[in-house]
Design a protein around this motif. Structure first.
Motif, PDB file in Angstrom:
ATOM      1  N   PRO A 108      22.413  53.710  29.903  1.00  0.00           N
ATOM      2  CA  PRO A 108      21.283  54.928  30.317  1.00  0.00           C
ATOM      3  C   PRO A 108      22.010  56.272  31.421  1.00  0.00           C
ATOM      4  CG  PRO A 108      21.521  52.752  31.897  1.00  0.00           C
ATOM      5  CD  PRO A 108      22.427  52.334  30.404  1.00  0.00           C
ATOM      6  N   SER A 153      20.626  54.758  46.370  1.00  0.00           N
ATOM      7  CA  SER A 153      18.769  54.778  47.386  1.00  0.00           C
ATOM      8  C   SER A 153      18.778  52.947  47.430  1.00  0.00           C
ATOM      9  CB  SER A 153      17.844  54.117  46.100  1.00  0.00           C
ATOM     10  OG  SER A 153      16.424  54.135  46.143  1.00  0.00           O
ATOM     11  N   ASN A 177      21.960  56.596  41.193  1.00  0.00           N
ATOM     12  CA  ASN A 177      20.807  56.622  41.981  1.00  0.00           C
ATOM     13  C   ASN A 177      19.782  55.116  42.406  1.00  0.00           C
ATOM     14  OD1 ASN A 177      20.712  59.611  42.209  1.00  0.00           O
ATOM     15  ND2 ASN A 177      19.429  59.708  39.979  1.00  0.00           N
ATOM     16  N   VAL A 178      20.203  54.320  41.674  1.00  0.00           N
ATOM     17  CA  VAL A 178      19.725  52.787  41.900  1.00  0.00           C
ATOM     18  C   VAL A 178      20.808  52.476  43.040  1.00  0.00           C
ATOM     19  CG1 VAL A 178      20.417  50.885  41.279  1.00  0.00           C
ATOM     20  CG2 VAL A 178      19.347  52.371  40.216  1.00  0.00           C
ATOM     21  N   ASP A 200      23.348  58.830  35.987  1.00  0.00           N
ATOM     22  CA  ASP A 200      22.778  59.985  37.510  1.00  0.00           C
ATOM     23  C   ASP A 200      22.172  58.414  38.101  1.00  0.00           C
ATOM     24  OD1 ASP A 200      24.586  62.016  37.837  1.00  0.00           O
ATOM     25  OD2 ASP A 200      22.794  63.233  37.478  1.00  0.00           O
ATOM     26  N   SER A 201      21.890  57.894  36.667  1.00  0.00           N
ATOM     27  CA  SER A 201      20.185  57.323  37.331  1.00  0.00           C
ATOM     28  C   SER A 201      20.988  55.979  37.830  1.00  0.00           C
ATOM     29  CB  SER A 201      19.281  56.991  36.345  1.00  0.00           C
ATOM     30  OG  SER A 201      20.195  56.589  34.934  1.00  0.00           O
ATOM     31  N   CYS A 202      22.110  55.484  37.454  1.00  0.00           N
ATOM     32  CA  CYS A 202      22.839  54.310  36.921  1.00  0.00           C
ATOM     33  C   CYS A 202      23.686  54.339  39.112  1.00  0.00           C
ATOM     34  CB  CYS A 202      23.784  54.413  36.716  1.00  0.00           C
ATOM     35  SG  CYS A 202      23.375  53.503  34.724  1.00  0.00           S
ATOM     36  N   SER A 231      27.986  51.145  32.677  1.00  0.00           N
ATOM     37  CA  SER A 231      26.932  52.480  32.136  1.00  0.00           C
ATOM     38  C   SER A 231      25.755  51.231  33.335  1.00  0.00           C
ATOM     39  CB  SER A 231      26.226  52.472  31.884  1.00  0.00           C
ATOM     40  OG  SER A 231      26.237  51.595  31.254  1.00  0.00           O
ATOM     41  N   VAL A 249      19.128  60.430  47.962  1.00  0.00           N
ATOM     42  CA  VAL A 249      18.662  60.420  46.218  1.00  0.00           C
ATOM     43  C   VAL A 249      19.378  61.629  45.626  1.00  0.00           C
ATOM     44  CG1 VAL A 249      17.534  59.814  44.401  1.00  0.00           C
ATOM     45  CG2 VAL A 249      17.298  58.640  46.777  1.00  0.00           C
ATOM     46  N   GLU A 304      25.064  61.917  29.699  1.00  0.00           N
ATOM     47  CA  GLU A 304      23.250  62.049  30.071  1.00  0.00           C
ATOM     48  C   GLU A 304      22.300  60.394  29.053  1.00  0.00           C
ATOM     49  OE1 GLU A 304      22.087  64.664  31.265  1.00  0.00           O
ATOM     50  OE2 GLU A 304      23.425  65.506  32.097  1.00  0.00           O
ATOM     51  N   GLY A 305      23.343  60.168  28.916  1.00  0.00           N
ATOM     52  CA  GLY A 305      22.395  58.787  28.262  1.00  0.00           C
ATOM     53  C   GLY A 305      22.692  58.470  26.909  1.00  0.00           C
TER      54      GLY A 305
END
Length: 108
Positions: A64, A75, A71-72, A67-69, A22, A81, A51-52
Motif C-alpha cells: 500500500p 487516524s 494515515n491509519v 501515506d495511507s499506512c 509497509s 490526517v 506510492e504503493g
C-alpha cells in the motif's frame, strides 16, 4: 514487520522505526495503545514503492502507499490526517501528522 510489532506488542515496545516497509497485518490494525512512528523511506525505493504497488527485487507482493499506512496510524491516534511538511531540503523532506489526542504522540 515493525507495524506488526506495533499492533501485536504495543504494550511492550516504546516506538517503531520502519525503514522501507509497509503496513501489512492479517487483521485490522488495532493495538492496545498508540505506538509512535518514525518512518524512513526513499522516493527512489523500487522494492517498496512510496506510492504503493508491486515492488521489484525482494518485494513480489502489493504494497500500500506509504501515506495511507501512516494515515491509519495517525487516524487511530486521533491525529490530523492531513500530513504537514515541516522540513524540505534538497535531498529529503520531513512530514508530520500531529495535533493528536495525546500531545506526546506524533507520526514522522
Amino acid at each position: 514487520m515493525c507495524y506488526r510489532l506495533a499492533d501485536e506488542l504495543s504494550d511492550k515496545i516504546a516506538a517503531i522505526a520502519p525503514n522501507g516497509g509497509s503496513l501489512q497485518v492479517a487483521d485490522a490494525f488495532d493495538p492496545e495503545r498508540n505506538v509512535p512512528v518514525i518512518n524512513i523511506i526513499s522516493l527512489l525505493d523500487e522494492n517498496i514503492p512510496y506510492e504503493g504497488g508491486y515492488g521489484e527485487g525482494l518485494s513480489d507482493h502489493y504494497n500500500p502507499p506509504t501515506d495511507s499506512c501512516l494515515n491509519v496510524i495517525a487516524s487511530r491516534a486521533g491525529c490530523a490526517v492531513a500530513k504537514q511538511q515541516i522540513e524540505n531540503e534538497a535531498l529529503y523532506s520531513v512530514y508530520s501528522w500531529n495535533t493528536c489526542d495525546d500531545n506526546l504522540f506524533e507520526v514522522l
